[in-house]
Design an enzyme around this catalytic site. Structure first.
Site, mmCIF file in Angstrom:
data_model
loop_
_atom_site.group_PDB
_atom_site.id
_atom_site.type_symbol
_atom_site.label_atom_id
_atom_site.label_comp_id
_atom_site.label_asym_id
_atom_site.label_seq_id
_atom_site.Cartn_x
_atom_site.Cartn_y
_atom_site.Cartn_z
ATOM 1 N N LYS A 189 -24.049 35.030 -7.100
ATOM 2 C CA LYS A 189 -23.053 35.680 -7.349
ATOM 3 C C LYS A 189 -21.981 34.971 -8.659
ATOM 4 O O LYS A 189 -21.357 35.668 -9.488
ATOM 5 C CB LYS A 189 -22.001 36.339 -6.383
ATOM 6 C CG LYS A 189 -21.700 35.213 -5.672
ATOM 7 C CD LYS A 189 -20.058 34.982 -6.040
ATOM 8 C CE LYS A 189 -19.451 33.898 -5.121
ATOM 9 N NZ LYS A 189 -17.905 33.447 -5.480
ATOM 10 N N THR A 246 -16.528 38.909 -7.306
ATOM 11 C CA THR A 246 -16.388 37.787 -8.102
ATOM 12 C C THR A 246 -16.447 38.518 -9.571
ATOM 13 O O THR A 246 -16.236 38.078 -10.541
ATOM 14 C CB THR A 246 -17.351 36.942 -7.813
ATOM 15 O OG1 THR A 246 -17.153 36.598 -6.468
ATOM 16 C CG2 THR A 246 -17.386 35.566 -8.603
#
Length: 331
Positions: A189, A246
């Site tokens: 991520k 994120t």
């Protein structure tokens, strides 16, 4: 005597976790590399370098002495992924056998392509391994805003012990047993967040941003499953949850890095202006080596690796992605 938590790394995340432990009623010993950080925490109840503006609980004691962690009942290790091996080797002499050690850094070791749990197994085989990962900004956790994360541990009793030490109404760890899934979710991520930042910085629109998250999630899942993770893990907090957070806020160091790249700033200048680690920059090439080893196609991560490695410009990488052949969504 109540249990005591040892935290290795007094950056924003380590300091926030100490605050979370304090809310759970667990005193902590927070090891800081910088002497001035330890001194400030103990004397002013603030970490002015990495978490300015948050008043820290009196139960948090900062130290520069690794031996102080020998009395702790569990450890959280928050040092950057590329320094994890050296940190564990240095602190290992102070670890009591059978101590739960939760890895809170997200990345893949360059060169060896080891996950952090592999590094822990090689350096401290007497530890009980765990991984803490999920959608959480340090500032939110430090201020007591509601947050949920994954605590992956193959030893259920040790996992429950850790949850009791850090969990509270506003910091909610969910127990899992899939270390690989939690680690790949947390690592990949960061790479995808750089890509999401580039999309925003280049002004490519919200539709492109949504597409990137969806196709990036597919890449993340393919790699995790190839390494032996449970597909379901990636649908949870440490996979999809962390990816959405994120990739959606410039509060993320990785997304803010991508934003700057998308606006035309040089990577060297971006990194030089920071006092914290942007894990995705180091993780991107390691992810691609690991993907190649297992025959996994990860075009978005490949584009990020090419950009941060200086092998492609932002525009060339975007054009390469948009020129890929059409395929089925499952591919």
């Amino acid at each position: 005597m109540s249990a005591r938590l040892g935290i290795i790394g007094a950056g924003a995340w380590g300091t926030a976790l100490a605050q979370a432990a304090a809310r759970a009623g667990t005193p902590s010993i927070l090891w800081a590399f910088e002497r001035e950080v330890a001194k400030a925490i103990n004397e002013t109840r603030e970490n002015p370098v990495f978490l300015k503006g948050v008043t820290l609980d009196a139960s948090i004691h900062a130290t520069n002495n690794a031996a102080d962690l020998s009395a702790c009942d569990a450890w959280l290790v928050v040092t950057p992924a590329q320094h994890m091996r050296a940190s564990l080797e240095a602190f290992g002499v102070h670890l009591k056998p059978g101590t739960p050690v939760a890895l809170c850094s997200k990345g893949i070791e360059r060169g060896t392509l080891k996950l952090m749990s592999d590094v822990l197994a090689e350096t401290l085989p007497e530890a009980i391994p765990a991984v803490l990962s999920g959608p959480s900004f340090a500032a939110d956790v430090a201020r007591g805003l509601p947050t949920a994360v994954t605590l992956a541990c193959t030893d259920a009793d040790a996992g429950e012990k850790l949850i009791k030490m850090i969990g509270s109404a506003n910091f909610r760890p969910y127990l899992a047993d899939d270390l690989i899934g939690a680690e790949i979710g947390g690592s990949v991520k960061n790479v995808l967040a750089i890509a999401a930042g580039i999309v925003e910085g280049r002004g490519l629109g919200k539709s492109a941003h949504a597409a990137l998250i969806a196709r990036g999630y597919a890449e993340m899942t393919r790699l995790a499953v190839a390494l032996g993770a449970q597909r379901e893990t990636l649908t949870g907090l440490c996979g999809l949850g962390d990816l959405v957070l994120t990739c959606s806020s410039p509060q993320s160091r990785n997304m803010s890095c991508g934003l700057a790249l998308g606006r035309g700033e040089a990577l060297a200048d971006i990194m030089a202006a920071r006092n914290s680690v942007t894990e995705g920059v180091a993780t991107a090439p390691a992810v691609m080596e690991l993907a190649a080893r297992h025959g996994v196609d990860m075009p978005i991560c490949e584009a990020v690796a090419a950009i941060v490695g200086g092998r492609a410009s932002v525009d060339d990488a975007i054009n390469a992605l948009l020129s890929r052949p059409f395929t089925s969504e499952g591919a």
